[in-house]
Design an enzyme around this catalytic site. Structure first.
Site, PDB file in Angstrom:
ATOM      1  N   PRO A 176       0.815  -1.214   0.000  1.00 51.42           N
ATOM      2  CA  PRO A 176       0.000   0.000   0.000  1.00 51.42           C
ATOM      3  C   PRO A 176       0.848   1.264   0.000  1.00 51.42           C
ATOM      4  CG  PRO A 176       0.251  -0.752   2.225  1.00 51.42           C
ATOM      5  CD  PRO A 176       1.054  -1.712   1.365  1.00 51.42           C
ATOM      6  N   TRP A 177       0.168   2.418  -0.038  1.00 50.04           N
ATOM      7  CA  TRP A 177       0.841   3.705  -0.137  1.00 50.04           C
ATOM      8  C   TRP A 177       1.098   4.364   1.209  1.00 50.04           C
ATOM      9  CZ3 TRP A 177      -2.022   7.178   2.446  1.00 50.04           C
ATOM     10  CH2 TRP A 177      -3.393   6.907   2.590  1.00 50.04           C
ATOM     11  N   GLY A 231      -3.791  -4.006   2.567  1.00 50.70           N
ATOM     12  CA  GLY A 231      -4.746  -3.056   2.002  1.00 50.70           C
ATOM     13  C   GLY A 231      -6.098  -3.167   2.687  1.00 50.70           C
ATOM     14  N   GLU A 269      -3.043  -8.492   5.363  1.00 60.58           N
ATOM     15  CA  GLU A 269      -3.087  -7.473   6.409  1.00 60.58           C
ATOM     16  C   GLU A 269      -4.079  -6.418   5.953  1.00 60.58           C
ATOM     17  OE1 GLU A 269      -0.721  -3.818   8.346  1.00 60.58           O
ATOM     18  OE2 GLU A 269       0.539  -5.412   7.521  1.00 60.58           O
ATOM     19  N   LEU A 270      -5.229  -6.370   6.611  1.00 57.83           N
ATOM     20  CA  LEU A 270      -6.336  -5.557   6.114  1.00 57.83           C
ATOM     21  C   LEU A 270      -6.615  -4.382   7.052  1.00 57.83           C
ATOM     22  CD1 LEU A 270      -8.515  -8.583   4.958  1.00 57.83           C
ATOM     23  CD2 LEU A 270      -6.741  -7.353   3.683  1.00 57.83           C
ATOM     24  N   GLY A 271      -7.876  -4.080   7.291  1.00 59.51           N
ATOM     25  CA  GLY A 271      -8.210  -2.851   7.986  1.00 59.51           C
ATOM     26  C   GLY A 271      -8.097  -2.936   9.498  1.00 59.51           C
ATOM     27  N   PHE A 312      -9.594   5.865   8.822  1.00 64.08           N
ATOM     28  CA  PHE A 312      -8.334   6.086   8.112  1.00 64.08           C
ATOM     29  C   PHE A 312      -8.110   7.574   7.859  1.00 64.08           C
ATOM     30  CE2 PHE A 312      -5.011   4.446   5.129  1.00 64.08           C
ATOM     31  CZ  PHE A 312      -4.527   3.450   5.959  1.00 64.08           C
TER      32      PHE A 312
END
Length: 464
Positions: free
Chosen positions: A132-133, A209, A231-233, A367
């Protein structure tokens, strides 16, 4: 040819343009990875460590330039971006390199006369990393370095917002002398990512993400017998008990809530405070938060930059509006942070009180730079509220009572349980989540298990 554009949140300009890989380039990359891995898996652990340490030194030598690139790509203030390399990246990479030999050693079993039996940990093959960013190096290093140390080849696909990160990895490994093909990167669309996952030359997928992205990865795997680490939220809670050191709790929880504009999977998004210390906690929390300076992240005095894009800021503003419509109170008005402008990614921090779990702000991942603070009467209520979430990445307790922390922690559904700390990854500990925060783990000696498979050797000796 399809073009990928990375729009800087600083000023809305196109900072990077890259051509997406075509089908021929993808096929060539995967084929090269397979061939390169066959030789790489036979190299010594000492040689792998030498190359990986040299790659890390490249990042250290270029940390300032990498930091400026990061600021332009995703908006974090420049005063902080180099530290992603100089501190977190370095710590995790060096730790995983240092424990590789022991973590990957053969597993000895009980000796039986006339037999030699043991279990080897062999590399999977080609590992596809989708990064991810928001913390582009800290998330990717968790898999890239240990995958290579374990004898795998790696293909990295970085987020559209941060394509230069993948290119920096390539430059580092080239500088270090890693054989061609062992590490490669691809700039891909979402559809192309799915096709790569479905390719038989991919042996493992490491995805970081959103929950929706994790479901898309799982769908792409379909009937293939490969595993994806997801690996999520997160909707990470904190609980401040009556016996907490309030000054310490406030300092750390403000940082845990608002660093990187709240754009962290393990950032603190909801805080439960014992009613006896609720008012002084909220007062101190607001006072410290008001010292943040929102503005151009290229200026050294800025402590809070823009969110990654306007749509992300709009989403957070919508959650705030929903909470306000249901009775929540906002502690800051539009004049507190003058650079906060509707219709832009520039958004100041916000604190909401009088919140409850009927509000999205306390239930759904935000987020962004906002946190809800809720008063609770006791440990039981705090535990129930912390567990009232579809996520379970990290949770923290703020207390002077170690036994209480252990007792409460055993009842909270989370991958990591902190006491008097938050928003930090110790590379010696498994990084993992439960529920919709994902599955599998990275870091620690356990992180090597998902990057290898067991192979048993059962050898009968002295047969005449």
């Amino acid at each position: 040819m399809a073009i990928q554009k990375s729009i800087s949140p600083i000023d809305g300009s196109v900072y990077v343009e890259r051509t997406l890989a075509d089908s021929e380039a993808i096929a060539g990359t995967l084929e090269e990875a397979v061939k390169a891995q066959q030789a790489w898996k036979n190299t010594s652990m000492a040689h792998r460590a030498e190359i990986c340490r040299k790659a890390v030194s490249y990042f250290m030598d270029h940390a300032e330039a990498i930091g400026e690139e990061l600021t332009w790509q995703m908006g974090r203030p420049i005063r902080y971006t180099a530290n992603e390399i100089l501190k977190g990246f370095k710590e995790r990479a060096e730790y995983m390199i240092g424990i590789a030999e022991e973590s990957l050693a053969d597993v000895e079993v009980e000796e039986v006369p006339g037999f030699q039996c043991y279990i080897k940990r062999v590399p999977l093959g080609t590992v596809f990393v989708v990064a991810p960013w928001n913390y582009p190096y800290l998330t990717s290093v968790n898999t890239v370095i240990p995958a290579i140390m374990a004898g795998n080849a790696v293909v990295l696909k970085h987020a559209q917002q941060t394509p230069l990160c993948a290119e920096r990895y390539a430059a580092a490994f080239e500088y270090a002398g890693l054989p061609a093909g062992v590490f490669q990167y691809l700039h891909l669309s979402h559809e192309q990512v799915a096709s790569v996952i479905q390719d038989s030359r991919i042996d493992y997928v490491a995805f970081t993400g959103s929950v929706a992205g994790g479901k898309a990865v799982q769908k792409a795997i379909g009937e293939r017998f490969v595993v994806a680490g997801l690996e999520l939220g997160g909707k990470d809670p904190a609980y401040v008990r009556a016996d907490a050191n309030l000054e310490d709790a406030i300092e750390n929880l403000v940082d845990g809530s608002f660093f990187n504009s709240g754009q962290s999977c393990c950032g603190v998004e909801r805080i439960y405070v014992h009613e006896s210390v609720y008012e002084p906690f909220v007062r101190g929390f607001a006072e410290l938060t008001s010292t943040y300076r929102l503005g151009n992240p290229l200026e050294s005095t800025t402590t809070l930059g823009p969110m990654v894009r306007t749509s992300a800021a709009d989403f957070v503003r919508q959650q705030i509006a929903d909470a306000l419509s249901k009775g929540a109170q906002a502690l800051f008005d539009s004049e507190t942070f003058p650079a906060d402008q509707e219709g832009t990614p520039y958004m100041g921090p916000q604190i909401l009180v009088d919140v409850d779990h009927s509000m999205a702000i306390m239930k759904e991942e935000t987020f962004g730079p906002v946190v809800g603070i809720m008063s609770v009467k006791d440990d039981e209520q705090a535990i129930a509220l912390m567990n009232d979430s579809e996520y379970g990445l990290t949770a923290s307790i703020w207390t002077s009572d170690l036994e209480a922390a252990l007792t409460i922690g055993a009842r909270v559904d989370t991958g990591t349980w902190f006491m008097n700390r938050c928003d930090y990854l110790d590379p010696a500990l498994a990084w993992t989540g439960v529920k919709n925060s994902g599955r599998g783990c990275t870091l620690s000696s356990l992180g090597y298990e998902s990057l290898t498979r067991p192979k048993s050797y059962h050898l009968k000796k002295n047969v005449q």
